[in-house]
Write a protein that holds these residues in place. Structure first.
Motif, PDB file in Angstrom:
ATOM      1  N   GLN A 290       4.577  10.798  -3.467  1.00 52.27           N
ATOM      2  CA  GLN A 290       3.482  11.374  -2.691  1.00 52.27           C
ATOM      3  C   GLN A 290       2.947  10.302  -1.735  1.00 52.27           C
ATOM      4  OE1 GLN A 290       2.736  14.536  -3.004  1.00 52.27           O
ATOM      5  NE2 GLN A 290       3.999  14.920  -4.817  1.00 52.27           N
ATOM      6  N   PRO A 291       2.180  10.733  -0.719  1.00 52.33           N
ATOM      7  CA  PRO A 291       1.655   9.752   0.234  1.00 52.33           C
ATOM      8  C   PRO A 291       0.788   8.670  -0.420  1.00 52.33           C
ATOM      9  CG  PRO A 291       1.390  11.971   1.081  1.00 52.33           C
ATOM     10  CD  PRO A 291       1.864  12.118  -0.323  1.00 52.33           C
ATOM     11  N   ASP A 292       0.182   8.997  -1.564  1.00 52.26           N
ATOM     12  CA  ASP A 292      -0.682   7.993  -2.210  1.00 52.26           C
ATOM     13  C   ASP A 292       0.003   7.344  -3.428  1.00 52.26           C
ATOM     14  OD1 ASP A 292      -0.717  10.078  -3.984  1.00 52.26           O
ATOM     15  OD2 ASP A 292      -2.863   9.973  -4.391  1.00 52.26           O
ATOM     16  N   SER A 293       1.347   7.416  -3.464  1.00 52.58           N
ATOM     17  CA  SER A 293       2.072   6.869  -4.621  1.00 52.58           C
ATOM     18  C   SER A 293       2.724   5.532  -4.328  1.00 52.58           C
ATOM     19  CB  SER A 293       3.202   7.800  -5.053  1.00 52.58           C
ATOM     20  OG  SER A 293       2.735   9.067  -5.348  1.00 52.58           O
ATOM     21  N   ILE A 294       2.645   4.671  -5.312  1.00 50.26           N
ATOM     22  CA  ILE A 294       3.443   3.450  -5.308  1.00 50.26           C
ATOM     23  C   ILE A 294       4.378   3.531  -6.513  1.00 50.26           C
ATOM     24  CG2 ILE A 294       3.398   0.941  -5.570  1.00 50.26           C
ATOM     25  CD1 ILE A 294       0.675   0.964  -4.134  1.00 50.26           C
TER      26      ILE A 294
ATOM     27  N   TYR B  48      -0.298   5.432 -13.676  1.00 46.17           N
ATOM     28  CA  TYR B  48      -1.640   4.814 -13.594  1.00 46.17           C
ATOM     29  C   TYR B  48      -2.359   5.472 -12.428  1.00 46.17           C
ATOM     30  CZ  TYR B  48       0.451   1.277 -16.581  1.00 46.17           C
ATOM     31  OH  TYR B  48       1.098   0.640 -17.609  1.00 46.17           O
ATOM     32  N   GLU B  49      -3.283   6.347 -12.750  1.00 43.42           N
ATOM     33  CA  GLU B  49      -4.033   7.035 -11.693  1.00 43.42           C
ATOM     34  C   GLU B  49      -5.265   6.193 -11.393  1.00 43.42           C
ATOM     35  OE1 GLU B  49      -2.717   9.618 -10.356  1.00 43.42           O
ATOM     36  OE2 GLU B  49      -1.296  10.328 -11.876  1.00 43.42           O
ATOM     37  N   LEU B  50      -5.210   5.417 -10.323  1.00 41.50           N
ATOM     38  CA  LEU B  50      -6.304   4.509  -9.989  1.00 41.50           C
ATOM     39  C   LEU B  50      -7.064   5.067  -8.790  1.00 41.50           C
ATOM     40  CD1 LEU B  50      -4.240   1.207 -10.392  1.00 41.50           C
ATOM     41  CD2 LEU B  50      -5.549   2.443 -12.131  1.00 41.50           C
ATOM     42  N   VAL B  51      -8.126   4.398  -8.405  1.00 41.94           N
ATOM     43  CA  VAL B  51      -8.937   4.888  -7.287  1.00 41.94           C
ATOM     44  C   VAL B  51      -8.127   4.814  -5.991  1.00 41.94           C
ATOM     45  CG1 VAL B  51     -11.105   4.609  -6.020  1.00 41.94           C
ATOM     46  CG2 VAL B  51     -10.998   4.032  -8.452  1.00 41.94           C
ATOM     47  N   GLY B  52      -7.836   5.976  -5.426  1.00 38.58           N
ATOM     48  CA  GLY B  52      -7.150   6.027  -4.133  1.00 38.58           C
ATOM     49  C   GLY B  52      -5.644   5.798  -4.177  1.00 38.58           C
ATOM     50  N   VAL B  53      -5.109   5.507  -5.356  1.00 37.05           N
ATOM     51  CA  VAL B  53      -3.676   5.251  -5.424  1.00 37.05           C
ATOM     52  C   VAL B  53      -3.134   5.631  -6.808  1.00 37.05           C
ATOM     53  CG1 VAL B  53      -3.960   2.817  -6.125  1.00 37.05           C
ATOM     54  CG2 VAL B  53      -1.873   3.516  -4.949  1.00 37.05           C
ATOM     55  N   SER B  54      -1.938   6.190  -6.801  1.00 38.14           N
ATOM     56  CA  SER B  54      -1.253   6.461  -8.068  1.00 38.14           C
ATOM     57  C   SER B  54      -0.079   5.507  -8.171  1.00 38.14           C
ATOM     58  CB  SER B  54      -0.721   7.892  -8.098  1.00 38.14           C
ATOM     59  OG  SER B  54      -1.789   8.801  -7.940  1.00 38.14           O
ATOM     60  N   ILE B  55      -0.066   4.733  -9.242  1.00 32.11           N
ATOM     61  CA  ILE B  55       1.033   3.781  -9.431  1.00 32.11           C
ATOM     62  C   ILE B  55       1.899   4.287 -10.575  1.00 32.11           C
ATOM     63  CG2 ILE B  55       1.664   1.402  -9.965  1.00 32.11           C
ATOM     64  CD1 ILE B  55      -0.874   0.473  -8.627  1.00 32.11           C
ATOM     65  N   TYR B  56       3.194   4.405 -10.307  1.00 32.21           N
ATOM     66  CA  TYR B  56       4.139   4.866 -11.324  1.00 32.21           C
ATOM     67  C   TYR B  56       5.098   3.741 -11.659  1.00 32.21           C
ATOM     68  CZ  TYR B  56       2.214   9.327  -9.953  1.00 32.21           C
ATOM     69  OH  TYR B  56       1.346  10.338  -9.679  1.00 32.21           O
TER      70      TYR B  56
ATOM     71  N   PHE C  65      -4.640  -4.175  -8.493  1.00 33.59           N
ATOM     72  CA  PHE C  65      -5.196  -2.880  -8.089  1.00 33.59           C
ATOM     73  C   PHE C  65      -6.374  -2.478  -8.963  1.00 33.59           C
ATOM     74  CE2 PHE C  65      -1.319  -2.473  -5.635  1.00 33.59           C
ATOM     75  CZ  PHE C  65      -1.746  -1.766  -4.526  1.00 33.59           C
ATOM     76  N   GLY C  66      -6.853  -3.426  -9.781  1.00 32.50           N
ATOM     77  CA  GLY C  66      -8.076  -3.179 -10.536  1.00 32.50           C
ATOM     78  C   GLY C  66      -7.876  -2.626 -11.925  1.00 32.50           C
ATOM     79  N   TYR C  67      -6.616  -2.482 -12.352  1.00 36.02           N
ATOM     80  CA  TYR C  67      -6.383  -1.958 -13.693  1.00 36.02           C
ATOM     81  C   TYR C  67      -6.357  -3.114 -14.696  1.00 36.02           C
ATOM     82  CZ  TYR C  67      -4.121   0.201 -17.674  1.00 36.02           C
ATOM     83  OH  TYR C  67      -3.826   0.641 -18.941  1.00 36.02           O
ATOM     84  N   GLN C  68      -7.289  -3.082 -15.638  1.00 39.98           N
ATOM     85  CA  GLN C  68      -7.428  -4.201 -16.577  1.00 39.98           C
ATOM     86  C   GLN C  68      -6.836  -3.918 -17.951  1.00 39.98           C
ATOM     87  OE1 GLN C  68      -8.345  -7.188 -15.846  1.00 39.98           O
ATOM     88  NE2 GLN C  68      -9.066  -6.791 -13.769  1.00 39.98           N
TER      89      GLN C  68
ATOM     90  N   LYS D 145       0.839  -1.195   0.000  1.00 42.28           N
ATOM     91  CA  LYS D 145       0.000   0.000   0.000  1.00 42.28           C
ATOM     92  C   LYS D 145       0.878   1.251   0.000  1.00 42.28           C
ATOM     93  CE  LYS D 145      -1.111   0.523   4.906  1.00 42.28           C
ATOM     94  NZ  LYS D 145      -0.576  -0.432   5.814  1.00 42.28           N
ATOM     95  N   ALA D 146       0.313   2.307  -0.517  1.00 43.09           N
ATOM     96  CA  ALA D 146       1.047   3.566  -0.620  1.00 43.09           C
ATOM     97  C   ALA D 146       1.281   4.138   0.780  1.00 43.09           C
ATOM     98  CB  ALA D 146       0.237   4.551  -1.465  1.00 43.09           C
ATOM     99  N   PRO D 147       2.367   4.876   0.964  1.00 43.51           N
ATOM    100  CA  PRO D 147       3.456   5.108   0.024  1.00 43.51           C
ATOM    101  C   PRO D 147       4.447   3.949   0.050  1.00 43.51           C
ATOM    102  CG  PRO D 147       3.855   6.328   2.055  1.00 43.51           C
ATOM    103  CD  PRO D 147       2.562   5.591   2.242  1.00 43.51           C
ATOM    104  N   MET D 148       4.907   3.583  -1.109  1.00 41.90           N
ATOM    105  CA  MET D 148       5.821   2.442  -1.171  1.00 41.90           C
ATOM    106  C   MET D 148       6.654   2.488  -2.450  1.00 41.90           C
ATOM    107  SD  MET D 148       4.739  -1.348  -0.223  1.00 41.90           S
ATOM    108  CE  MET D 148       5.883  -2.647   0.065  1.00 41.90           C
ATOM    109  N   THR D 149       7.880   2.027  -2.325  1.00 48.06           N
ATOM    110  CA  THR D 149       8.777   1.923  -3.488  1.00 48.06           C
ATOM    111  C   THR D 149       9.264   0.487  -3.592  1.00 48.06           C
ATOM    112  OG1 THR D 149       9.500   4.222  -3.283  1.00 48.06           O
ATOM    113  CG2 THR D 149      10.957   2.726  -4.493  1.00 48.06           C
ATOM    114  N   ILE D 150       9.133  -0.072  -4.772  1.00 50.10           N
ATOM    115  CA  ILE D 150       9.573  -1.453  -5.004  1.00 50.10           C
ATOM    116  C   ILE D 150      10.568  -1.478  -6.155  1.00 50.10           C
ATOM    117  CG2 ILE D 150       8.838  -3.819  -5.478  1.00 50.10           C
ATOM    118  CD1 ILE D 150       6.064  -3.117  -4.502  1.00 50.10           C
TER     119      ILE D 150
END
Ligand code: ADP
Ligand code: MG
Length: 153
Positions: free
Chosen positions: A100-104, A69-77, A52-55, A26-31
């Motif tokens: 950002q706090p909502d970024s992965i 990928y701007e998804l519901v409640g989370v931005s995945i880069y 995360f629901g992106y199809q 879960k955000a914030p996280m770096t992998i």
């Protein structure tokens, strides 16, 4: 904390592994995603995005460096730094603004961006294993490792 190693015999298992991983992060996280060309890094990231629901399709951002990928409640880069000549180039694409706090941040070829990218909360290595692949998960964060142990066995 010990690493977690899982065999992935075919592509569908890599995607499914990514979906399981999504439930543990879960955000914030770096992998960081490490491993040779063709080892399955982008495939695993496709699974995480599915989780995360992106199809939709996942493009490999080899030339653009990052795909958002701007998804519901989370931005995945999704970063692919393979073609990065100099880590300083990341300054120009505004690498800091992605944190950002909502970024992965999912980063392929992190070794090319060292010094400019955030530290990894989780490291994922993919290796060739006969016709399939093997994935190794490691983290200094014991909470993350415990979660992974429960859902990725
Ligand atoms: P990378 O991003 O590491 O360069 P990709 O994910 O783009 O690798 O490509 C990996 C290739 O390996 C794809 O052709 C994919 O179908 C295949 N692949 C992914 N996972 C497995 C697996 N567990 N076993 C065999 N082939 C796999
Ligand atoms: Mg790739």
């Amino acid at each position: 904390m010990q690493n977690i190693t899982v065999e992935l015999v075919d592509e569908s298992q890599t995607v499914r592994m990514g979906q399981k991983l999504a439930a543990c992060i879960k955000a914030p996280m770096t992998i960081y995603f490490e491993g040779d060309l063709g080892a399955g890094k982008t495939t695993l990231i496709r699974g995480i995005l599915r989780g995360f629901g992106y199809q939709g399709a996942t493009k490999s951002p080899t030339y653009t460096l990052v795909e958002p990928y701007e998804l519901v409640g989370v931005s995945i880069y999704h970063f692919d730094l393979y073609r990065l000549a100099d880590p300083e180039e990341l300054e120009f694409i505004g690498i800091r603004e992605y944190q950002q706090p909502d970024s992965i941040m999912l980063i392929e070829w992190p070794e090319k961006g060292l010094g400019m990218i955030p530290q990894a909360d989780l490291m994922i290595e993919l290796d060739y294993n006969n016709d399939g692949r093997v994935v190794t998960l490691s983290s200094a964060n014991s909470q993350i490792m415990q979660k992974l142990e429960k859902s990725c066995d």
